[in-house]
Each structure stands twice: as structure tokens, then as C-alpha cells.
Write a protein that holds these residues in place. Structure first.
Motif, PDB file in Angstrom:
ATOM      1  N   GLU A   1       0.854  -1.193   0.000  1.00  0.00           N
ATOM      2  CA  GLU A   1       0.000   0.000   0.000  1.00  0.00           C
ATOM      3  C   GLU A   1       0.887   1.239   0.000  1.00  0.00           C
ATOM      4  OE1 GLU A   1      -3.075   0.341  -0.424  1.00  0.00           O
ATOM      5  OE2 GLU A   1      -3.809  -1.714  -0.198  1.00  0.00           O
TER       6      GLU A   1
ATOM      7  N   PRO B   1       1.262   5.208  -0.014  1.00  0.00           N
ATOM      8  CA  PRO B   1       0.485   6.422   0.280  1.00  0.00           C
ATOM      9  C   PRO B   1       0.795   7.532  -0.716  1.00  0.00           C
ATOM     10  CG  PRO B   1       2.360   6.273   1.749  1.00  0.00           C
ATOM     11  CD  PRO B   1       2.385   5.021   0.915  1.00  0.00           C
ATOM     12  N   HIS B   2       0.106   8.631  -0.580  1.00  0.00           N
ATOM     13  CA  HIS B   2       0.375   9.804  -1.411  1.00  0.00           C
ATOM     14  C   HIS B   2       1.710  10.438  -1.014  1.00  0.00           C
ATOM     15  CE1 HIS B   2      -3.530   9.993  -3.425  1.00  0.00           C
ATOM     16  NE2 HIS B   2      -4.070   9.621  -2.265  1.00  0.00           N
ATOM     17  N   GLY B   3       2.313  11.132  -1.968  1.00  0.00           N
ATOM     18  CA  GLY B   3       3.515  11.906  -1.666  1.00  0.00           C
ATOM     19  C   GLY B   3       4.816  11.155  -1.844  1.00  0.00           C
TER      20      GLY B   3
ATOM     21  N   ARG C   1       7.950   9.898  -3.881  1.00  0.00           N
ATOM     22  CA  ARG C   1       8.674  10.225  -5.111  1.00  0.00           C
ATOM     23  C   ARG C   1       9.485   9.056  -5.652  1.00  0.00           C
ATOM     24  NH1 ARG C   1      14.136  11.036  -4.504  1.00  0.00           N
ATOM     25  NH2 ARG C   1      14.903  11.285  -2.376  1.00  0.00           N
TER      26      ARG C   1
ATOM     27  N   GLU D   1      -0.157   0.475  -9.287  1.00  0.00           N
ATOM     28  CA  GLU D   1      -1.507   0.479  -8.724  1.00  0.00           C
ATOM     29  C   GLU D   1      -2.585   0.083  -9.732  1.00  0.00           C
ATOM     30  OE1 GLU D   1      -1.581   4.130 -11.055  1.00  0.00           O
ATOM     31  OE2 GLU D   1      -0.036   3.141  -9.852  1.00  0.00           O
TER      32      GLU D   1
ATOM     33  N   ARG E   1       2.619   6.468  -7.977  1.00  0.00           N
ATOM     34  CA  ARG E   1       1.290   6.919  -7.583  1.00  0.00           C
ATOM     35  C   ARG E   1       0.764   6.113  -6.396  1.00  0.00           C
ATOM     36  NH1 ARG E   1       1.295   7.009 -13.326  1.00  0.00           N
ATOM     37  NH2 ARG E   1       0.727   4.787 -13.258  1.00  0.00           N
ATOM     38  N   ALA E   2      -0.141   6.734  -5.655  1.00  0.00           N
ATOM     39  CA  ALA E   2      -0.737   6.074  -4.489  1.00  0.00           C
ATOM     40  C   ALA E   2      -1.620   4.920  -4.935  1.00  0.00           C
ATOM     41  CB  ALA E   2      -1.544   7.079  -3.677  1.00  0.00           C
TER      42      ALA E   2
ATOM     43  N   PHE F   1       9.803  10.069   0.181  1.00  0.00           N
ATOM     44  CA  PHE F   1       8.776  11.082  -0.051  1.00  0.00           C
ATOM     45  C   PHE F   1       9.387  12.357  -0.612  1.00  0.00           C
ATOM     46  CE2 PHE F   1       7.056   8.062   2.834  1.00  0.00           C
ATOM     47  CZ  PHE F   1       5.684   8.034   2.616  1.00  0.00           C
TER      48      PHE F   1
ATOM     49  N   PRO G   1       7.448  14.775  -6.920  1.00  0.00           N
ATOM     50  CA  PRO G   1       7.548  13.605  -7.796  1.00  0.00           C
ATOM     51  C   PRO G   1       8.526  13.745  -8.949  1.00  0.00           C
ATOM     52  CG  PRO G   1       5.518  14.795  -8.223  1.00  0.00           C
ATOM     53  CD  PRO G   1       6.124  15.422  -6.991  1.00  0.00           C
TER      54      PRO G   1
END
Length: 518
Positions: A74, A76-78, A80, A109, A147-148, A175, A178
């Protein structure tokens, strides 16, 4: 922060066994970074950058594991950059028992669906780790945003020892901003060439983008040194080398894009596909999926060429049949008994094609060069093409207007003439009366100490030693009633009593059709 997940080889650690449309697969428990937001505990747990987050998974795959084991992550967002490393135990095993070998790759994903769009890279067993970020990635992996969502690390237990395969996978997320992904630059589809001519190529080559050790620049240099006019990029189960040839092509070298689709039941070269084309490999012959992906290769403008069909390495022997093939690689690298078997099988297929009045399968030869001292261009396929372009080379190979030579020093001219002034070259058909005399003529240069052989549907019917310098002309007369086709072999002296000498060159056949109107 860092973390460690418990062993995942117990039944409770499995999320399901997927069987049916493709090779079997197992999905493990999910690795979650959901609580790993940047800035927690100052990032001191990773011992590296404050924006790094690391998780380690350990487990043991049992003997008889599915072909592919997916480890969901999994993301997450953010993020790089994703970096993954892995190790596994190479357990000692008795002689004759397969030990541990574990491949690795990753899907993003968008998922692991067979033929889907989620593929982001594969290195097989050639690397112990990889990274992906927007601007760059490890060779064999697709650069782009991380990407998340749920990514899947793909583990491929190539072989598993009876005691099982203990493994450890470490995932690090970094993180930050990007970055941007450069637009791909692909090789042009045409080079200057010499107009209608015989062009030399090597269509099975490996670089650092799979399990090769040469950089693309080194391959291009070796191709030119070998006297080649074209090459085909053919990495195992990845297309990332397609964009790695910038600045390496030229008026003298056409670079085609492809892939070596490496399944558990054989390898096949996807030759001259549209740049950027990826073809899935996660199926066995029993899954009845190969035809679908063979058609995908042809939709992308390429040819389907089973590679080294009788190689003895595990998973290398071709088991899909030849009904979907456009050509077949009968000579792979330095000539070996494996090639002799492939040549005999191919010759049998010519007889079957004549008997059933069905299309025939042209032969090819390629080096499969990976590293020094593998010779690029040993052997090479010499193709009669209207120009030095992707379209013309593909057309020449598909039509069988080609021969195979061990180097650029060897050149052949092979023709049949007869009937009412008719004549035909390599891969063509000559129509004449059943008992009309046909003269078959072979001209050879660059084959000192070799012998010329004319082979028909009955076998080898004529043999002649070439003059000592290796250049000469050999002629033989036959009729369509006596020989349904004739092809030429040029062989070195036999090194083992009772076995034929290694090939120096080989032509595709000239077919002799009986003119029923006479």
C-alpha cells in the motif's frame, strides 16, 4: 520508520491462490505504509533520510509454489521513489535436485491483470534490487510517478529446493516532489541502406536492461564491428530498452524494438514491434494463452519467433507448438547439438508443409549474446529487403528471403532455374514440369575448409567440398518430381565422428512446384 512483517508462508498468511486464465499465482498479506507519513518520529527509524520509510518482509516459499507470488504494497500519497531489494537462501541440494532461484519484478496500482497496464518492470534473477521514480528507474524498470494505491512486487520462484525457499524483501519509500518523466525517444524505422539489397542482422540480443552485461552503446559498437545492418532489442520480459538507444542508430544501423517473451514453457522473440510495446509472459502452454499474445505481437507490427526451441535450460524448451509462429530460430549462438536438433525439426516441418500444401516456417539465426565473450552477430540472419527499414526487413524475414551465416565474412547466393526460363531465389517457388530438369546453383565466399550440401525433402542428396580458399560455385540438377524443395547448408569439417560438422551457413529453401498444366 522501519518495520518487519512475520513469515508469510503459512496458510493464514495467504490471501488466495489464483488459478485458471494464466500461470498460477499466490498473493501474500499486504504491506502497509498507511501510517508512514513524512515527519513521524523525525524519520530516525530508517537511519537514512527523514523522508524514507522502510518495511521488510520475510517468509519461505514451499516446494511446488505457484509460478508467481505477489506481495501487495500500500503506497500512500507523496512518494517520489520506491526502492526494493531482496535476498533468498540458496539452500544446498543433492546432485540432480534443483536448488533455489527467485526472480523479481513489480506492477503498479493499475494491477497485475494478465495483459493489463500495470507492468512497471522485471529483472528476473539478474539483480538484487531496483528503484523507480518519475525521472529515472533501474534498467528493466519503467520510469514514471510512484502513484498512491496498491502496488505488487512480483516474485517468481523459478526453482525451489525441497526444503523451501526462504526470502526477505525490503521496501523503501522516499517522499518528496515527484519530478517529471522525460518523453521517450525511440529509434527511427528507416536507415539509409543500399536500396534493394541483402542486409545482415542479429535479432536476439541482451543488454543491462535484462540479464546482459553490455550497455546499449556497447552492443551498437559490437554490431557495427560484426558488419551488421540491423539489430533487434530483445530483453527478457521488459521493453524498457526501447528508449535506451538514442544517439546509437545511424545511416548504417537500423535498430528494431522487441522483447524476449520468457515463459516457463519456452522463450519467443517478439521481433520489430511498435516501440513501447510490452507483451506479457505469465502463462504456460497448458493455459492456452499464447495465441492471444502472439496476435498482440502481430498487431504491434512484429513477428513471432520461437527462440532456441531445444535449449536444455529449465523453462527454455519450446512447448507451445509452431502454429502461431512467423519464423523459428534454428541456430542460437555458437553451433551446438541443440541447434542440430532444432534444424532437423524445422526441416521436418518443411516436409509437412509441402505434404499439406500449407504455409511454411522460415528459419532464422541469432547470437543471443549477453556479455563478453559472446559474439554479437554469431550467427546473423541475412535478409533480402527492398530497403533498410523496419517494414522491409519484417517482410523479408516473413517471406523467408533470407539465409543464416556465422559471420559477415560468409556470403551466399542460391538459386534454382529451369522449365521455360524460370528461376527462383531463396524463399521463392519455381514451377516446372514434373520431370523437367532444374539446376540448383550455390555460390559461396568466406567458408574455407567447408563443404556444401544440398538438402531436399528426402534428405541430403548432394555434397561437394568447396575450394580451399572457401569461395566457389556448386551446381546440382534435379526435378520437381524428385525434390519438392532444395536448401543449402555449408558445414565445417566434423569434429566428432558420426556427427555432422557445425554450420557455417544455411539457406531457407527454394520450392520446386510441379506444373500440372504440362
Amino acid at each position: 520508520m522501519t518495520g518487519s512483517h512475520a513469515s508469510q508462508n503459512s496458510p493464514l498468511g495467504r490471501r488466495g491462490l489464483l488459478v485458471g486464465t494464466a500461470a498460477t499465482a499466490l498473493t501474500l498479506s499486504t504491506v502497509s505504509f498507511a501510517n508512514a507519513a513524512p515527519g513521524e518520529d523525525g524519520g530516525r527509524g530508517s537511519g537514512t533520510d527523514p523522508a524514507d520509510r522502510t518495511e521488510t518482509v520475510r517468509g519461505t516459499l514451499p516446494a511446488g509454489s505457484p509460478d508467481y507470488v505477489y506481495l501487495p504494497v500500500e503506497v500512500p500519497h507523496g512518494v517520489r521513489e520506491m526502492a526494493v531489494s531482496y535476498t533468498y537462501e540458496k539452500t544446498p541440494v543433492p546432485a540432480g535436485t534443483q536448488g533455489n532461484a527467485l526472480d523479481i519484478g513489480v506492477f503498479d496500482e493499475r494491477g497485475t491483470e494478465l495483459g493489463g497496464s500495470g507492468f512497471r518492470g522485471w529483472s528476473g534473477g539478474a539483480r538484487t534490487g531496483f528503484f523507480i521514480r518519475a525521472d529515472e528507474a533501474t534498467p528493466g524498470y519503467v520510469a514514471g510517478p510512484v502513484r498512491a494505491g496498491t502496488w505488487h512486487i512480483a516474485l517468481g520462484p523459478y526453482t525451489v529446493a525441497p526444503e523451501g525457499l526462504p526470502y526477505e524483501v525490503t521496501i523503501t519509500l522516499r517522499f518528496g516532489a515527484p519530478g517529471t518523466t522525460p518523453a521517450p525517444v525511440y529509434p527511427p524505422e528507416r536507415a539509409k541502406g543500399r536500396g534493394r539489397a541483402w542486409y545482415r542482422g542479429d535479432c536476439h540480443l541482451h543488454s543491462v536492461h535484462s540479464d546482459g552485461r553490455r550497455a546499449p552503446a556497447e552492443i551498437a559498437t559490437a554490431a557495427r564491428a560484426a558488419g551488421l545492418d540491423f539489430i533487434n532489442s530483445s530483453e527478457h520480459n521488459t521493453h524498457t530498452a526501447h528508449r535506451a538507444w538514442q544517439g546509437l542508430w545511424g545511416d548504417d544501423l537500423l535498430i528494431l524494438c522487441g522483447e524476449e517473451i520468457t515463459t516457463r514453457n519456452g522463450h519467443v522473440v517478439a521481433l520489430a514491434t511498435d516501440p513501447g510495446t510490452f507483451v506479457d509472459w505469465r502463462y504456460r502452454a497448458r493455459d492456452n494463452r499464447f495465441g492471444h499474445y502472439a496476435k498482440a505481437v502481430r498487431r504491434a507490427g512484429g513477428l513471432v519467433v520461437p527462440a532456441h526451441p531445444h535449449a536444455t535450460c529449465i523453462g527454455c524448451n519450446w512447448k507451445f507448438g509452431f502454429g502461431e509462429a512467423d519464423a523459428v530460430e534454428v541456430w542460437n549462438g555458437p553451433y551446438t547439438p541443440d541447434d542440430e536438433v532444432a534444424l532437423a525439426e524445422w526441416d521436418n516441418s518443411l516436409v509437412a508443409a509441402v505434404r499439406a500444401s500449407k504455409p511454411w516456417l522460415p528459419a532464422m539465426g541469432n547470437s543471443d549474446a549477453h556479455r563478453e565473450p559472446d559474439q554479437v552477430g554469431l550467427p546473423q540472419t541475412v535478409v533480402l529487403a527492398e530497403e533498410l527499414s523496419r517494414e522491409a526487413i519484417v517482410a523479408g524475414i516473413r517471406a523467408g528471403h533470407s539465409y543464416i551465416a556465422e559471420s559477415s565474412a560468409v556470403s551466399l547466393s542460391f538459386r534454382a532455374s529451369g522449365g521455360r526460363g524460370g528461376h527462383a531465389g531463396i524463399g521463392e517457388r519455381l514451377r516446372a514440369g514434373a520431370d523437367s530438369p532444374v539446376t540448383v546453383r550455390l555460390e559461396v565466399t568466406g567458408a574455407p575448409g567447408c563443404t556444401a550440401h544440398f538438402v531436399t525433402d528426402q534428405g541430403t542428396l548432394f555434397t561437394s567440398a568447396l575450394p580451399e580458399p572457401g569461395a566457389g560455385t556448386v551446381e546440382w540438377r534435379t526435378t520437381p518430381a524428385y525434390a519438392a524443395y532444395v536448401r543449402a547448408e555449408v558445414r565445417h569439417p566434423a569434429a566428432v565422428p558420426g556427427l555432422p560438422g557445425a554450420l557455417a551457413a544455411l539457406t531457407n529453401p527454394v520450392f520446386l512446384d510441379i506444373d500440372q498444366s504440362r
